[in-house]
Design an enzyme around this catalytic site. Sequence first.
Site, PDB file in Angstrom:
ATOM      1  N   CYS A  70       0.864  -1.176   0.000  1.00  0.00           N
ATOM      2  CA  CYS A  70       0.000   0.000   0.000  1.00  0.00           C
ATOM      3  C   CYS A  70       0.898   1.223   0.000  1.00  0.00           C
ATOM      4  CB  CYS A  70      -0.898  -0.008   1.243  1.00  0.00           C
ATOM      5  SG  CYS A  70      -1.791   1.539   1.531  1.00  0.00           S
ATOM      6  N   THR A  72       0.143   4.443   0.552  1.00  0.00           N
ATOM      7  CA  THR A  72      -0.107   5.322   1.693  1.00  0.00           C
ATOM      8  C   THR A  72       0.589   4.800   2.941  1.00  0.00           C
ATOM      9  OG1 THR A  72      -2.239   6.078   0.841  1.00  0.00           O
ATOM     10  CG2 THR A  72      -1.890   6.252   3.204  1.00  0.00           C
ATOM     11  N   CYS A 177      -1.098   3.259  -7.227  1.00  0.00           N
ATOM     12  CA  CYS A 177      -1.928   2.743  -6.132  1.00  0.00           C
ATOM     13  C   CYS A 177      -2.033   1.245  -6.339  1.00  0.00           C
ATOM     14  CB  CYS A 177      -3.309   3.389  -6.135  1.00  0.00           C
ATOM     15  SG  CYS A 177      -4.494   2.621  -4.999  1.00  0.00           S
TER      16      CYS A 177
END
Length: 253
Positions: A70, A72, A177
């Site tokens: 991920c 983030t 992403c």
Amino acid sequence: MIVALIDSGLGLLPTSAWLRKLRPDVDLLLQLDPDGAPWGPKPEQWTIERVVQTARISIDLGAEVIVIPCNTASVTALEHVRAEVGPDVPVVGTVPAIKPAAAVCRSVAVWATAATTASRYQADLIAKFGGDADVVGVACHGLADAIDRGDLVGARESIARAVEQTPDDVEGVVLGCTHYPLVIDSIVAALPDGVRLFDSAQAVAAQTIRRMDALGRPNPGNGEVLVRNSGRPGSLPASAATFESGRILGAQG
């Protein structure tokens, strides 16, 4: 050997599926967080605490390798997780494939969530690895959320909006992403012919295997897939079965 993969939603599926393909004997612990998803808009400290806590629980459940598929979570919490679990537990993060894209394309668009696109982290990556290429960020509003819902119509609408924001002369698109590879066929169909796509899931899986093998553990595992949803034993959401990667991991619609 248990490898834990940590993400708020279905972004962990592509890397997990590659691990399953490359090493079907390894046990996978898929740590999703439906209660806290999505992580992108959350305060940084909140995300750090959430990811570190999940890593800690993963170790308690027997994980010997931690993967954070991920962007983030990798941006905000990777180093904190490494500090938490110590040097004996490999922790593998995710970085958008800007460097390989810029090496072979003159014009590159980095498709990512709105939060990642606006982040200093992505700007620094472009400055560091963009080379002589013209690299721009494109915020794909709603795409990750649509994927988490298994909403292919909504995903295609988000992809169409992203294409409209992408320069006409772009030669490469970086999937920034980890959700986006799940709809790679729709992305290919929407982009002009000849645009190259760059995704990090296979590379992250390969790096995970290298780090795992370096531990020298004699018993690789039984090929089990264990799922935790915000810490609770469970199964992959029905929406995961929309995608081949989810079906590879046993998701049922």
